[in-house]
Write an enzyme that holds these catalytic residues in place. Structure first.
Site, PDB file in Angstrom:
ATOM      1  N   TYR A 199       0.707  -1.209  -0.066  1.00 18.38           N
ATOM      2  CA  TYR A 199       0.431   0.082   0.216  1.00 18.38           C
ATOM      3  C   TYR A 199       0.695   0.963   0.082  1.00 18.38           C
ATOM      4  O   TYR A 199       0.445   2.223  -0.752  1.00 18.38           O
ATOM      5  CB  TYR A 199      -1.064   0.045   1.369  1.00 18.38           C
ATOM      6  CG  TYR A 199      -2.326  -0.707   1.078  1.00 18.38           C
ATOM      7  CD1 TYR A 199      -2.174  -1.921   0.168  1.00 18.38           C
ATOM      8  CD2 TYR A 199      -2.644  -1.482   2.869  1.00 18.38           C
ATOM      9  CE1 TYR A 199      -2.776  -2.999   0.508  1.00 18.38           C
ATOM     10  CE2 TYR A 199      -3.146  -2.617   2.939  1.00 18.38           C
ATOM     11  CZ  TYR A 199      -3.361  -3.273   1.565  1.00 18.38           C
ATOM     12  OH  TYR A 199      -4.472  -4.479   1.908  1.00 18.38           O
ATOM     13  N   HIS A 214       0.482 -11.440   1.323  1.00 17.57           N
ATOM     14  CA  HIS A 214      -0.430 -10.974   0.936  1.00 17.57           C
ATOM     15  C   HIS A 214      -0.827 -11.753  -0.102  1.00 17.57           C
ATOM     16  O   HIS A 214      -2.156 -11.168  -0.280  1.00 17.57           O
ATOM     17  CB  HIS A 214      -0.199  -9.752   0.227  1.00 17.57           C
ATOM     18  CG  HIS A 214      -1.089  -8.492   0.206  1.00 17.57           C
ATOM     19  ND1 HIS A 214      -0.425  -7.511   0.290  1.00 17.57           N
ATOM     20  CD2 HIS A 214      -1.848  -8.308  -0.324  1.00 17.57           C
ATOM     21  CE1 HIS A 214      -1.294  -6.369  -0.438  1.00 17.57           C
ATOM     22  NE2 HIS A 214      -2.392  -7.018   0.096  1.00 17.57           N
TER      23      HIS A 214
HETATM   24  P1  NAP Z   1     -13.838  -1.584   1.068  1.00 15.42           P
HETATM   25  O1  NAP Z   1     -13.975  -1.055   2.638  1.00 15.42           O
HETATM   26  O2  NAP Z   1     -14.856  -2.410   0.753  1.00 15.42           O
HETATM   27  O3  NAP Z   1     -14.860   0.020   0.462  1.00 15.42           O
HETATM   28  C1  NAP Z   1     -14.654   1.498   0.348  1.00 15.42           C
HETATM   29  C2  NAP Z   1     -14.956   2.476   0.096  1.00 15.42           C
HETATM   30  O4  NAP Z   1     -15.937   2.179   0.945  1.00 15.42           O
HETATM   31  C3  NAP Z   1     -14.114   3.687   0.075  1.00 15.42           C
HETATM   32  O5  NAP Z   1     -14.503   4.174  -1.208  1.00 15.42           O
HETATM   33  C4  NAP Z   1     -15.131   4.503   1.332  1.00 15.42           C
HETATM   34  O6  NAP Z   1     -15.270   5.571   0.763  1.00 15.42           O
HETATM   35  C5  NAP Z   1     -16.748   3.998   0.874  1.00 15.42           C
HETATM   36  N1  NAP Z   1     -16.822   3.628   2.387  1.00 15.42           N
HETATM   37  C6  NAP Z   1     -16.595   3.337   3.547  1.00 15.42           C
HETATM   38  N2  NAP Z   1     -17.383   3.404   4.908  1.00 15.42           N
HETATM   39  C7  NAP Z   1     -18.719   3.654   3.721  1.00 15.42           C
HETATM   40  C8  NAP Z   1     -20.194   4.045   4.674  1.00 15.42           C
HETATM   41  N3  NAP Z   1     -19.784   4.323   6.211  1.00 15.42           N
HETATM   42  N4  NAP Z   1     -20.523   4.848   3.739  1.00 15.42           N
HETATM   43  C9  NAP Z   1     -20.118   4.680   2.022  1.00 15.42           C
HETATM   44  N5  NAP Z   1     -19.040   4.863   2.233  1.00 15.42           N
HETATM   45  C10 NAP Z   1     -18.584   4.057   2.786  1.00 15.42           C
HETATM   46  O7  NAP Z   1     -12.402  -1.690   0.325  1.00 15.42           O
HETATM   47  P2  NAP Z   1     -11.674  -1.453   0.711  1.00 15.42           P
HETATM   48  O8  NAP Z   1     -10.781  -0.318   1.895  1.00 15.42           O
HETATM   49  O9  NAP Z   1     -10.471  -1.364  -0.192  1.00 15.42           O
HETATM   50  O10 NAP Z   1     -11.136  -2.664   1.646  1.00 15.42           O
HETATM   51  C11 NAP Z   1     -11.023  -2.837   2.568  1.00 15.42           C
HETATM   52  C12 NAP Z   1      -9.711  -3.166   3.256  1.00 15.42           C
HETATM   53  O11 NAP Z   1      -9.401  -3.729   2.854  1.00 15.42           O
HETATM   54  C13 NAP Z   1      -8.704  -1.994   2.420  1.00 15.42           C
HETATM   55  O12 NAP Z   1      -8.645  -1.076   3.172  1.00 15.42           O
HETATM   56  C14 NAP Z   1      -7.466  -3.077   2.875  1.00 15.42           C
HETATM   57  O13 NAP Z   1      -7.124  -2.431   4.185  1.00 15.42           O
HETATM   58  C15 NAP Z   1      -8.100  -4.066   2.875  1.00 15.42           C
HETATM   59  N6  NAP Z   1      -7.866  -5.467   1.721  1.00 15.42           N
HETATM   60  C16 NAP Z   1      -6.644  -6.212   1.728  1.00 15.42           C
HETATM   61  C17 NAP Z   1      -6.613  -6.458   0.676  1.00 15.42           C
HETATM   62  C18 NAP Z   1      -5.970  -7.934   0.111  1.00 15.42           C
HETATM   63  O14 NAP Z   1      -5.393  -8.417  -0.828  1.00 15.42           O
HETATM   64  N7  NAP Z   1      -4.954  -8.495   1.152  1.00 15.42           N
HETATM   65  C19 NAP Z   1      -7.404  -6.929  -0.728  1.00 15.42           C
HETATM   66  C20 NAP Z   1      -7.998  -5.349  -1.134  1.00 15.42           C
HETATM   67  C21 NAP Z   1      -8.106  -4.784   0.453  1.00 15.42           C
HETATM   68  P3  NAP Z   1     -14.909   6.789   1.890  1.00 15.42           P
HETATM   69  O15 NAP Z   1     -13.109   7.003   1.899  1.00 15.42           O
HETATM   70  O16 NAP Z   1     -15.673   8.002   1.179  1.00 15.42           O
HETATM   71  O17 NAP Z   1     -15.051   6.750   2.646  1.00 15.42           O
END
Ligand code: NAP
Length: 683
Positions: free
Chosen positions: A461, A522
């Site tokens: 990241y 990862h």
């Molecule tokens: P997510 O949590 O599914 O979605 C994030 C999106 O949702 C952002 O655009 C955010 O916008 C919005 N959001 C968050 N809370 C909200 C709410 N209460 N109401 C409306 N919109 C909301 O996707 P992600 O952040 O990509 O995934 C979560 C975490 O998983 C990542 O940050 C990372 O740490 C981890 N991850 C791990 C892997 C892996 O391979 N291990 C892969 C992908 C992700 P705003 O910023 O405007 O709130």
């Protein structure tokens, strides 16, 4: 002849199975539900109004259920034709509707199917998902009548080809075709054949009748809708109601949903017309209310009232009293030893003497003083009232709820789970993927100041320095101890896993927090075992506390685990309502490994669709929370820890408020039914 065949858990797991691949992971998903599909939102109490379906017919309830849920309709406005047969295309259409009629990209490719025909999408969907395959020279058999064994096998494939080892208890099992044997065993084990096995004869090659199909589908789906135990320990709760003008009905439905209770509508044998209901006209309602002995007849009775311990009784107030039909209801059963809680709807009158007068009609019952509600009362008001009641067995029921929500060892009071490494990990955190610079620092500090105690980052990241800085600043500003904060990071395939000691040390240096709470690989990689073994050495040295994996599934785990010493404490995989991994999650949890979901809200680019999903937003509205909160809570109740990503302080705070409401089992099942096996990223 209604019989409860399934436990709720069984029905839910069957619903989960609807979404699994039919044979192997390489095959297409069996079901691809659209967000509008709500096959469980059932009110089985209102009978179908078909002239050829007598109210006491063995299939009447099943047909009413299928009709009410849009699964099967009549052959005309007045007739259902329960004895009629069903073509293969018709059955495909029924199952397609049950799946929510998902969009289909290509027309069916059988020589006997026409593009644009009424069945086109259904047949294409059924064939594409291996629910119904072609036969006889590659044709689909659009107009061929469906035999019993074909129908059973089709439903079995729809269910994801579940195993059943028990021999079918039918005398002509040998006559069942080899390809339908497993399906018939499964259907028999689950009580689905009872509508068609008189004298234990299945007659598998006989054409199936519409009433038989309705019966089978009803008992297939019904478990999740109505077989959950109610709040009274050891017995069931019933919400019975009379509603002539639909004012009391929604409150009764809320109550049934909140209590996971059966719902029964007191339906008059002779319906009330508008003229009957007009006050002070000398009409029927006036006359009945003026006559304490009036007992209007009820059209159908509660099945197995003996099995109910607690009855919530809803009614409107007519001339200061309960409508006389409620008296008919109370005099129709023996309520001795049962608890009755009345509630009424009225604009002005209180529940008053209607409560005490009704009480006298149910002498042996334990009567709890009821309450009046205004028409249009919302669900949360109903919920608060129900929660305030001192119901017998409620403590036991609450214990059961705690156990249910505490899946995979999740503690909803401490908001944490004990890992197999001996450390506690918060079950909700902040994901930091795509957050950089000041946005990242502010997001992490905002999360920590809102009580979030888990931050997920990764070397990939490119923000470990910002995360480390934010944690240090927050510790200083908020007076937090390092031990109170749980930081996860990950090392990446390729050069990092090829030189793991260097990569791990680089993470530690960038974070600069003394130690890291958890480090994950990862992704799988050709050097993953070597990299994990290097992480094990850092655990020895005390600079990593717990280990885990990310993007590991069943096959990968089977191969990987025998090669390492420390069992991973966590697997972090993509999990959201459209990609649920219902086959993988229990496998991991059974290993004593905690599951954490990434992209809980679908991931950037997909959140709008998930948050706008009608089923999710409807459930969220019912609890007065946001769609994001409903999704996160659904994860937690499945025993899946969540790390929603956000740079928005309002969202970050909202994403922590997950512990003051609880999804019912029905709501959980409805979200489970949204699974599309739709991955939002390649890994
Ligand atoms: P997510 O949590 O599914 O979605 C994030 C999106 O949702 C952002 O655009 C955010 O916008 C919005 N959001 C968050 N809370 C909200 C709410 N209460 N109401 C409306 N919109 C909301 O996707 P992600 O952040 O990509 O995934 C979560 C975490 O998983 C990542 O940050 C990372 O740490 C981890 N991850 C791990 C892997 C892996 O391979 N291990 C892969 C992908 C992700 P705003 O910023 O405007 O709130």
């Amino acid at each position: 002849m209604k019989k409860r065949f399934f436990s709720f858990a069984m029905a839910v797991s069957m619903l989960c199975l609807l979404t699994l691949t039919s044979c192997s992971a390489a095959e297409a998903p069996v079901s691809d539900r659209s967000s509008g599909a709500e096959p469980l939102a059932a009110d089985i109490t209102r009978a179908a109004s078909f002239s050829d379906v007598p109210a006491d017919a063995w299939y009447a309830e099943a047909i009413a259920y299928c009709q009410r849920n849009g699964i099967m309709s009549g052959t005309s406005a007045a007739a259902f034709e329960p004895e009629g047969s069903l073509t293969r295309a018709m059955l495909a259409a029924v199952l397609y509707r049950m799946s929510g009629s998902p969009a289909v990209s290509a027309p069916p490719a059988f020589p006997d199917t026409a593009t644009g025909a009424w069945y086109s999408d259904a047949v294409a969907w059924a064939a594409g998902n291996r629910v119904v395959s072609g036969y006889g020279g590659g044709t689909f058999g659009v107009n061929d009548l469906t035999t019993r064994e074909q129908a059973i096998a089709i439903l079995w494939r729809y269910a994801g080809t579940p195993e059943s080892g028990t021999a079918a208890d039918v005398s002509d099992a040998a006559a069942v075709s080899a390809w339908a044997q497993a399906a018939v065993r499964w259907a028999d084990a689950n009580g689905l054949l009872e509508g068609m096995t008189e004298n234990r004869q299945l007659a598998p090659k006989t054409n199936i009748k519409r009433g038989e199909i309705a019966f089978m589908l009803y008992h297939y789906l019904d478990g999740a809708a109505s077989s959950q135990p109610g709040p009274a320990a050891g017995g069931k709760t019933l919400v019975a109601y009379f509603s002539a003008t639909n004012t009391t009905r929604p409150l009764a439905e809320y109550a049934a949903d909140i209590l996971d209770a059966d719902l029964y509508e007191i339906v008059p044998e002779v319906p009330y017309t508008d003229a009957d209901l007009a006050y002070y006209t000398g009409g029927r309602a006036d006359r009945e209310q003026n006559d304490p002995a009036a007992r209007p007849a009820i059209s159908r009775s509660v099945e197995n009232m003996a099995g109910c311990d607690t009855v919530f009784l809803g009614y409107p107030i007519w001339h200061g009293q309960a409508p006389r039909i409620v008296s008919t209801f109370l005099e129709s059963y023996d309520f001795t030893g049962k608890t009755i809680i009345p509630f009424c709807t009225s604009h002005s009158s209180g529940i008053g003497s209607s409560d005490t007068n009704l009480h006298t009609l149910a002498g042996g019952a334990d009567w709890i003083a009821g309450r009046r509600f205004a028409g249009g009362t919302d669900r949360s008001t109903m919920e608060n009232w129900i929660n305030s009641l001192d119901l017998p067995g409620q403590a036991a029921a609450l214990d059961a709820v705690t156990t249910a929500t505490g899946k995979a060892g999740f503690n909803f009071e401490t908001k944490s789970v004990a890992l197999n490494s001996g450390y506690e990990m918060p079950i909700n955190g902040l994901g930091t993927y795509s957050l950089h610079g000041e946005t990242c620092v502010n997001a992490v500090k905002s999360a920590l100041s809102n009580g979030v105690r888990l931050i997920d980052t990764a070397s990939a990241y490119g923000n470990e320095r910002e995360v480390g800085q934010a944690v240090r600043e927050a510790m200083e500003e908020l007076g937090l101890q390092r031990e109170e904060i749980f930081v996860i990071t990950k090392i990446y395939p390729g050069s990092e896993m090829a030189n793991p000691e260097q990569a791990i040390q680089a993470c530690l240096d960038r974070l600069d927090l003394g130690y890291v709470d958890m480090m994950l690989l990862h992704h799988p990689d050709r050097n993953d075992v070597k990299a994990y073994q290097a992480m094990e050495e850092f655990v020895e040295a005390g600079t990593i506390r717990s280990l885990g994996l990310s993007n590991w599934y069943v096959k990968e785990l089977e191969e990987f685990l025998p090669q390492v010493n420390i069992t991973p404490a966590l697997v972090q995989n993509e999990i959201h309502p459209y990609y649920q991994e219902n086959d993988v999650i229990p496998y991991i949890q059974d290993l004593g490994i905690v599951v954490q979901g990434w992209y809980p809200l679908g991931g950037r680019g997909h959140t709008a669709e998930l948050l706008g999903d009608e089923t999710i937003s409807g459930i969220a509205r019912a609890h007065g929370v946001s769609s994001a909160q409903a999704i996160l809570r659904w994860n937690l109740q499945k025993g899946v820890a969540v790390i929603p990503g956000s740079g928005n302080p309002d969202h970050i705070r909202e994403n922590t408020e997950l512990y003051d409401f609880e999804l019912t089992e029905t709501e959980m099942a409805r979200i489970n039914a949204l699974d599309r096996n739709e991955k939002h990223d390649w890994y």
